[in-house]
Design a protein around this motif. Structure first.
Motif, PDB file in Angstrom:
ATOM      1  N   VAL A  79       4.160  -4.468  10.030  1.00  0.00           N
ATOM      2  CA  VAL A  79       3.865  -5.666   9.240  1.00  0.00           C
ATOM      3  C   VAL A  79       3.540  -5.297   7.786  1.00  0.00           C
ATOM      4  N   ARG A  80       2.744  -4.239   7.611  1.00  0.00           N
ATOM      5  CA  ARG A  80       2.375  -3.835   6.241  1.00  0.00           C
ATOM      6  C   ARG A  80       3.582  -3.334   5.475  1.00  0.00           C
ATOM      7  N   ARG A  81       4.460  -2.612   6.153  1.00  0.00           N
ATOM      8  CA  ARG A  81       5.671  -2.127   5.474  1.00  0.00           C
ATOM      9  C   ARG A  81       6.571  -3.290   5.079  1.00  0.00           C
ATOM     10  N   PHE A  82       6.691  -4.258   5.958  1.00  0.00           N
ATOM     11  CA  PHE A  82       7.517  -5.439   5.655  1.00  0.00           C
ATOM     12  C   PHE A  82       6.958  -6.163   4.434  1.00  0.00           C
ATOM     13  N   LEU A 126      11.947  -8.380  -5.863  1.00  0.00           N
ATOM     14  CA  LEU A 126      11.936  -7.653  -4.606  1.00  0.00           C
ATOM     15  C   LEU A 126      12.550  -6.284  -4.812  1.00  0.00           C
ATOM     16  N   THR A 127      11.806  -5.283  -4.447  1.00  0.00           N
ATOM     17  CA  THR A 127      12.369  -3.940  -4.449  1.00  0.00           C
ATOM     18  C   THR A 127      11.933  -3.266  -3.177  1.00  0.00           C
ATOM     19  N   HIS A 147       7.452  -4.223   1.287  1.00  0.00           N
ATOM     20  CA  HIS A 147       8.846  -4.396   0.859  1.00  0.00           C
ATOM     21  C   HIS A 147       8.998  -5.719   0.094  1.00  0.00           C
ATOM     22  N   LEU A 148       8.483  -6.799   0.679  1.00  0.00           N
ATOM     23  CA  LEU A 148       8.627  -8.108   0.040  1.00  0.00           C
ATOM     24  C   LEU A 148       7.876  -8.157  -1.292  1.00  0.00           C
ATOM     25  N   ASN A 149       6.743  -7.463  -1.364  1.00  0.00           N
ATOM     26  CA  ASN A 149       5.909  -7.507  -2.569  1.00  0.00           C
ATOM     27  C   ASN A 149       6.321  -6.479  -3.612  1.00  0.00           C
ATOM     28  N   GLY A 150       7.442  -5.854  -3.434  1.00  0.00           N
ATOM     29  CA  GLY A 150       7.909  -4.886  -4.417  1.00  0.00           C
ATOM     30  C   GLY A 150       7.020  -3.660  -4.500  1.00  0.00           C
ATOM     31  N   GLY A 151       6.406  -3.286  -3.397  1.00  0.00           N
ATOM     32  CA  GLY A 151       5.633  -2.052  -3.364  1.00  0.00           C
ATOM     33  C   GLY A 151       4.163  -2.213  -3.712  1.00  0.00           C
TER      34      GLY A 151
END
Lengths: 121, 179
Positions: free
Chosen positions: B32-35, B96-97, B38-42
């Motif tokens: 969940v944190r990785r997802f 998004l990055t 990802h959505l928050n651009g790191g």
């Protein structure tokens, strides 16, 4: 752009590179922070009905002990009901209540998981 | 033998077993944190805040969980909703990055080069293509699961993935004539 020393990668290799890119994150106390942020445990069910019921019984006993009749109680109840259901109170109250419920649900919709399809790989 | 997610969920719903919920959080926190990263651009801090909110909301909504799909997929759906709501509130139009996915490990030099090339290539993709790649390759979800989480038709998921892959292949080849 600087190029790296990549060897030719067939599709399978590209897939493998993409899959390997996501390293798992260590917990580092995250689970504990979530548990600390959970809402307080719910009260036992007997308290939620037992306390109001006890209060009502005490109130009834007090009223009867002070000489009030059932007719007095009925009359007082009718007065309260009439006041609460008057259009000037009932309609704005219903509108405010509906707005509060709608706003509290608007941003926090929780999916029920029914849209999620079991893996079919 | 480890207890299944559904058994833990039953304990949480039936007895408000917080230790069981803690185990569920521990199992799924990384995905969940990785997802969300990802959505928050790191942005790790903001992503972790959203992840915490996601789990708290999952705890509240657990009685609504029907168990028809994987628990992780249900969590991703809540996380995605949280991200969209936060983005709507912020109105900052976060780019998004997929940077964070490739910054956590410290692999040997050649792998670093490959990782950098891949990161740069991923940044060339559209946000939707990046999300599709992340969910499919890094989270291991199926096409229907991705469609359910992000609310796209199944064909759109497949199209995003096919286009992303084609673009990645061509970018990596362009940067290295040997490919």
């Amino acid at each position: 752009m600087e190029s790296s020393n990549l060897t030719p990668q067939p599709d399978a290799n590209l897939d493998a590179i993409l899959r390997a890119a996501g390293a798992p994150l260590a917990d580092d106390g995250f689970s504990q922070r979530v548990l600390a942020a959970l809402p307080a445990p719910a009260l036992p069910r007997w308290i939620t009905w037992g306390v109001p019921m006890t209060g009502a019984l005490i109130g009834l006993g007090w009223v009867l002990n002070h000489g009030a009749s059932v007719a007095d109680g009925t009359k007082a109840l009718q007065t309260l009901t009439a006041a609460a259901t008057a259009p000037g109170i009932l309609i704005p109250g219903a509108v405010i209540l509906a707005a509060v419920v709608w706003l509290s649900n608007a941003d926090d919709a929780i999916p029920d998981g029914s849209a999620a399809v079991p893996p079919a790989r | 033998m480890s207890v299944s997610d559904s058994d833990l969920i039953a304990r949480v719903v039936g007895r408000d077993d917080r230790a069981a919920f803690g185990e569920l959080v521990h199992r799924h926190q990384s995905a969940v944190r990785r997802f969300l990263r990802h959505l928050n651009g790191g942005d790790a801090a903001q992503a972790d805040d959203l992840a915490q909110d996601t789990f708290v909301q999952a705890y509240r909504g657990l009685p609504l969980y029907r168990g028809e799909g994987q628990f992780a997929t249900w969590l991703f759906g809540i996380a995605h909703n949280h991200y969209r709501n936060q983005r709507r509130r912020d109105r900052r139009g976060t780019n998004l990055t997929a940077a964070s996915e490739f910054e956590t490990a410290a692999p040997p030099t050649r792998a670093v080069e490959l990782s950098q090339d891949l990161r740069q290539a991923l940044n060339q993709l559209s946000p939707d293509e990046q999300t599709a790649v992340h969910l499919f390759y890094q989270q291991g979800l199926t096409h229907p699961e991705i469609a359910a989480i992000v609310g796209w038709p199944l064909g759109t998921v497949k199209t995003h993935l096919a286009r992303a892959k084609e673009r990645l292949r061509s970018l990596l080849r362009a940067w290295n004539p040997q490919i």
